[in-house]
Design a protein around this motif. Structure first.
Motif, mmCIF file in Angstrom:
data_model
loop_
_atom_site.group_PDB
_atom_site.id
_atom_site.type_symbol
_atom_site.label_atom_id
_atom_site.label_comp_id
_atom_site.label_asym_id
_atom_site.label_seq_id
_atom_site.Cartn_x
_atom_site.Cartn_y
_atom_site.Cartn_z
ATOM 1 N N ASN A 12 0.801 -1.230 0.000
ATOM 2 C CA ASN A 12 0.000 0.000 0.000
ATOM 3 C C ASN A 12 0.831 1.276 0.000
ATOM 4 O O ASN A 12 0.301 2.360 -0.237
ATOM 5 C CB ASN A 12 -0.898 0.029 1.258
ATOM 6 N N HIS B 93 4.523 0.425 -6.941
ATOM 7 C CA HIS B 93 3.084 0.139 -7.110
ATOM 8 C C HIS B 93 2.298 1.129 -6.266
ATOM 9 O O HIS B 93 2.406 1.077 -5.058
ATOM 10 C CB HIS B 93 2.813 -1.296 -6.670
ATOM 11 N N TRP C 169 -4.207 5.174 -10.120
ATOM 12 C CA TRP C 169 -5.192 4.120 -9.867
ATOM 13 C C TRP C 169 -6.464 4.768 -9.345
ATOM 14 O O TRP C 169 -6.394 5.689 -8.529
ATOM 15 C CB TRP C 169 -4.625 3.144 -8.826
ATOM 16 N N SER D 106 -8.453 3.495 -7.292
ATOM 17 C CA SER D 106 -8.676 3.098 -5.899
ATOM 18 C C SER D 106 -7.548 3.660 -5.032
ATOM 19 O O SER D 106 -6.465 3.969 -5.518
ATOM 20 C CB SER D 106 -8.710 1.579 -5.819
ATOM 21 N N GLN D 107 -7.834 3.743 -3.721
ATOM 22 C CA GLN D 107 -6.857 4.338 -2.795
ATOM 23 C C GLN D 107 -6.350 5.670 -3.363
ATOM 24 O O GLN D 107 -5.168 5.991 -3.299
ATOM 25 C CB GLN D 107 -5.734 3.351 -2.466
ATOM 26 N N ASN E 212 -2.788 1.422 -12.939
ATOM 27 C CA ASN E 212 -3.285 0.176 -12.358
ATOM 28 C C ASN E 212 -4.769 -0.012 -12.675
ATOM 29 O O ASN E 212 -5.561 0.925 -12.517
ATOM 30 C CB ASN E 212 -3.094 0.236 -10.836
ATOM 31 N N GLU E 213 -5.117 -1.183 -13.135
ATOM 32 C CA GLU E 213 -6.512 -1.601 -13.297
ATOM 33 C C GLU E 213 -7.345 -0.606 -14.111
ATOM 34 O O GLU E 213 -8.377 -0.107 -13.643
ATOM 35 C CB GLU E 213 -7.124 -1.868 -11.922
ATOM 36 N N TRP F 143 1.234 -12.121 -3.850
ATOM 37 C CA TRP F 143 0.710 -10.956 -3.111
ATOM 38 C C TRP F 143 0.662 -11.285 -1.624
ATOM 39 O O TRP F 143 -0.320 -11.785 -1.108
ATOM 40 C CB TRP F 143 -0.667 -10.546 -3.632
ATOM 41 N N TRP G 129 -4.404 -10.574 1.844
ATOM 42 C CA TRP G 129 -5.575 -9.698 1.801
ATOM 43 C C TRP G 129 -6.874 -10.474 1.628
ATOM 44 O O TRP G 129 -7.951 -9.965 1.852
ATOM 45 C CB TRP G 129 -5.439 -8.722 0.627
ATOM 46 N N PHE H 79 -11.236 -9.644 2.228
ATOM 47 C CA PHE H 79 -12.011 -9.172 1.078
ATOM 48 C C PHE H 79 -12.986 -10.221 0.550
ATOM 49 O O PHE H 79 -13.966 -9.878 -0.089
ATOM 50 C CB PHE H 79 -11.061 -8.752 -0.063
HETATM 51 O O1 G3I Z 1 -5.027 2.635 6.618
HETATM 52 C C1 G3I Z 1 -6.381 2.377 7.022
HETATM 53 C C2 G3I Z 1 -6.483 2.409 8.530
HETATM 54 O O2 G3I Z 1 -6.202 3.698 8.999
HETATM 55 C C3 G3I Z 1 -7.897 1.976 8.921
HETATM 56 O O3 G3I Z 1 -7.962 1.870 10.328
HETATM 57 C C4 G3I Z 1 -8.240 0.628 8.320
HETATM 58 C C5 G3I Z 1 -9.674 0.219 8.622
HETATM 59 O O4 G3I Z 1 -10.210 -0.587 7.614
HETATM 60 O O5 G3I Z 1 -8.099 0.701 6.921
HETATM 61 C C6 G3I Z 1 -6.771 1.011 6.529
HETATM 62 O O6 G3I Z 1 -6.719 1.047 5.141
HETATM 63 C C7 G3I Z 1 -6.766 -0.208 4.499
HETATM 64 C C8 G3I Z 1 -5.545 -0.339 3.598
HETATM 65 O O7 G3I Z 1 -5.590 -1.536 2.858
HETATM 66 C C9 G3I Z 1 -4.250 -0.339 4.410
HETATM 67 O O8 G3I Z 1 -4.225 -1.427 5.286
HETATM 68 C C10 G3I Z 1 -8.020 -0.269 3.647
HETATM 69 O O9 G3I Z 1 -9.176 -0.289 4.491
HETATM 70 C C11 G3I Z 1 -8.001 -1.498 2.775
HETATM 71 O O10 G3I Z 1 -9.088 -1.430 1.861
HETATM 72 C C12 G3I Z 1 -6.706 -1.550 1.980
HETATM 73 O O11 G3I Z 1 -6.727 -2.736 1.247
HETATM 74 C C13 G3I Z 1 -5.737 -2.844 0.226
HETATM 75 C C14 G3I Z 1 -6.397 -2.966 -1.141
HETATM 76 O O12 G3I Z 1 -5.396 -3.123 -2.119
HETATM 77 C C15 G3I Z 1 -7.216 -1.742 -1.499
HETATM 78 O O13 G3I Z 1 -7.781 -1.916 -2.758
HETATM 79 C C16 G3I Z 1 -4.931 -4.090 0.513
HETATM 80 O O14 G3I Z 1 -4.227 -3.911 1.730
HETATM 81 C C17 G3I Z 1 -3.965 -4.326 -0.638
HETATM 82 O O15 G3I Z 1 -3.349 -5.583 -0.451
HETATM 83 C C18 G3I Z 1 -4.724 -4.331 -1.944
HETATM 84 O O16 G3I Z 1 -3.816 -4.497 -2.998
HETATM 85 C C19 G3I Z 1 -4.378 -4.552 -4.309
HETATM 86 C C20 G3I Z 1 -3.353 -4.030 -5.279
HETATM 87 O O17 G3I Z 1 -2.914 -2.756 -4.881
HETATM 88 C C21 G3I Z 1 -3.921 -3.965 -6.686
HETATM 89 N N1 G3I Z 1 -4.443 -5.242 -7.082
HETATM 90 C C22 G3I Z 1 -5.366 -5.866 -6.150
HETATM 91 C C23 G3I Z 1 -4.748 -5.964 -4.768
HETATM 92 C C24 G3I Z 1 -5.656 -6.689 -3.819
HETATM 93 O O18 G3I Z 1 -6.837 -5.971 -3.591
#
Ligand code: G3I
Length: 489
Positions: A84, A120, A124, A126-127, A166-167, A312, A320, A324
């Motif tokens: 992330n 990475h 994107w 997302s995020q 990305n995506e 991953w 992850w 999810f």
């Molecule tokens: O940082 C916040 C934190 O402050 C909060 O307390 C917590 C509560 O849910 O969330 C935290 O953020 C999370 C973040 O990961 C960091 O841990 C998000 O909710 C969570 O949605 C996010 O998930 C990431 C996801 O991408 C988002 O789409 C996964 O860790 C990460 O492994 C995943 O990676 C993606 C690749 O970038 C692209 N391809 C798909 C892959 C899997 O989804």
């Protein structure tokens, strides 16, 4: 394909691999032989490098505080993708305020372990912080270019590649509607690639997506896009196949698809491999997962433009998937105790290595991992260790405390341990320290905690428990460490 042939076809990467290995110094010395939580005499990275390839993993900042995860990551893998830490919501959460601290930590870990980094990701949907999606469309291009330039410049020379976009696609192959397409149409992709190239001309520039691993509408769209970008002279070096698979459903057209992309003059990387299944995992699914991993690794090795495979995450606990996909998990090569699964053995075998266990594709690989059935020899993967156990009991009329010291007398580190033993009749555990002990009576297992998962070769660890007894205060007996019998001493 013979290793020599592949090396000859990839002289640059083979030399780079040699240079990395040389630069590895101490690390190389530590990993030749047996790496943590790996098969005897081999590591994924050594085997991949011998073929001019790499084997990567994703790591997050929080993973870096787990000695178990870092021990495996630093020895088994030679490429890191920040999970992330290089995404827009971390690196530029408000306009113009950049934070590279978390990403820098991942890069430092990579450097310290002679690993390369897949950046990475720069653009994107997302995020993506709200301030970007709320911008007037006329300002999005400048914001995107500034973001790419600042981040790619910061990491210039430190990343092997960037997932620049990305995506970008929907499942039907249409372009995803987001802040970038709203502002710039499909042209944002070429603009992003050109901007990244200007900032770091040596980084390999990728487009990365999921569900493009097999032939189909979405991968056709990516193929057309890459073809068009190449024709326009836009700098693009590769396509990332994320490869988030479901066990038994890896597309049979994976290799053909890799081939058609490489025929366009770009590389392909398997960037985020995992292979999920319903949990608890069945033996049949774990065996199928091994088959799937072998298939993916072999498909990449079979095409010279497929540069490497990254998983991953390191193991099932840091994956992850459970967060999810409700009811799914067990998606990586390492189980809940960070013991290598049949999928690990399959990857080793596909890379030309050998394991001391039966072939992962044989029926014996369907046996549970040692963590779920430590005494189910003889068909467990080679994750046990030679061991010696000493016990010390202090008893009173109805109770006792027992300290157990287990010494790893094998030649390689144990990462994640489960010590199974038999409690004398009438004894019942009431509490434990330095391990999780269950059940309370009879055939009992003590499992490491996070901080004491690793027992280096020649090292030892001690845990203990308190128990009630009904007259027999003898020590526990019949110890096995990860399925291998221990001697007393
Ligand atoms: O940082 C916040 C934190 O402050 C909060 O307390 C917590 C509560 O849910 O969330 C935290 O953020 C999370 C973040 O990961 C960091 O841990 C998000 O909710 C969570 O949605 C996010 O998930 C990431 C996801 O991408 C988002 O789409 C996964 O860790 C990460 O492994 C995943 O990676 C993606 C690749 O970038 C692209 N391809 C798909 C892959 C899997 O989804």
């Amino acid at each position: 394909m013979a290793a020599q042939l592949r090396a000859a076809r990839r002289p640059g990467r083979a030399l780079a691999a040699l240079a990395l290995a040389a630069a590895g110094g101490l690390l190389a010395a530590a990993t030749v032989g047996s790496g943590p939580a790996g098969a005897a005499g081999t590591t994924l990275r050594d085997l991949a490098e011998a073929k001019g390839s790499y084997f990567g993993t994703a790591l997050t900042q929080s993973n870096l505080s787990s000695s178990t995860i870092t021990a495996i990551a630093g020895t088994q893998f030679d490429m890191v993708t920040p999970g992330n830490e290089m995404k827009w919501d971390t690196t530029e959460s408000s306009a113009g305020n950049f934070n590279f601290g978390p990403g820098d930590q991942i890069v430092s870990f990579a450097k310290a372990h002679s690993m390369r980094v897949r950046g990475h990701t720069l653009v994107w949907h997302s995020q993506l912080p709200n301030w970007v999606s709320s911008l007037p469309t006329a300002q999005v291009q400048a914001a995107m270019e500034n973001h790419i330039t600042t981040e790619a410049t910061h990491y210039k020379g430190q990343v092997y590649s960037w997932d620049v976009v990305n995506e970008p696609f929907n499942e039907d192959g249409s372009l995803r509607t987001d802040a970038f397409t709203n502002a710039m149409g499909s042209g944002y992709i070429a603009d992003a690639l050109r901007t990244a190239h200007a900032a770091d001309p040596n980084a390999k520039l990728y487009l990365n997506d999921y569900n493009i691993e097999g032939l189909g509408a979405k991968s056709d769209a990516m193929y057309q896009l890459v073809s068009s970008l190449k024709q326009q002279g836009v700098p693009i070096d590769g396509v990332g196949f994320e490869s988030h698979f479901i066990v038994g459903q890896v597309p049979s057209t994976l290799k053909a698809n890799i081939q058609r992309f490489t025929a366009l003059g770009v590389n392909v990387a398997i960037t985020e491999l995992d292979d999920r299944m319903p949990v608890p995992a069945s033996a049949a699914n774990l065996a199928q997962q091994a088959t799937d991993y072998a298939y993916v690794v072999n498909s990449c090795l079979a095409v010279s433009g497929c540069v490497g495979v990254s998983q991953w995450g390191v193991g099932d606990p840091d994956s992850w998937i459970p967060g999810f996909f409700s009811g799914y998990g067990a998606a990586t090569m390492y189980d809940d105790n960070y013991q290598p699964k049949a999928a690990y053995n399959a990857a080793v075998t596909a890379l030309g290595g050998s394991t001391s266990s039966p072939s992962p594709s044989s029926s014996s690989s369907a046996s549970p991992s040692p963590s779920s059935s430590p005494s189910s020899s003889p068909s467990v993967p080679p994750t046990g260790a030679a061991c010696k156990v000493s016990t010390q009991v202090s008893a009173w009329n109805t109770g006792l405390t027992e300290n157990v010291t287990v010494t790893n007398t094998g030649g390689s580190a144990v990462n994640g341990w489960k010590l199974a033993f038999t409690l004398p009749g009438g004894q019942s555990v009431t509490n434990a320290w330095n391990a999780t002990v269950s059940p309370a009576t009879g055939q009992v297992s003590a499992v490491n905690l996070a901080y004491n998962a690793a027992i280096p070769a020649g090292g030892s660890t001690t845990f203990g428990f308190q128990a009630n007894h009904t007259g027999n205060a003898a020590a526990a007996a019949g110890f096995t460490l990860n399925g291998v019998s221990c001697t007393a001493g």
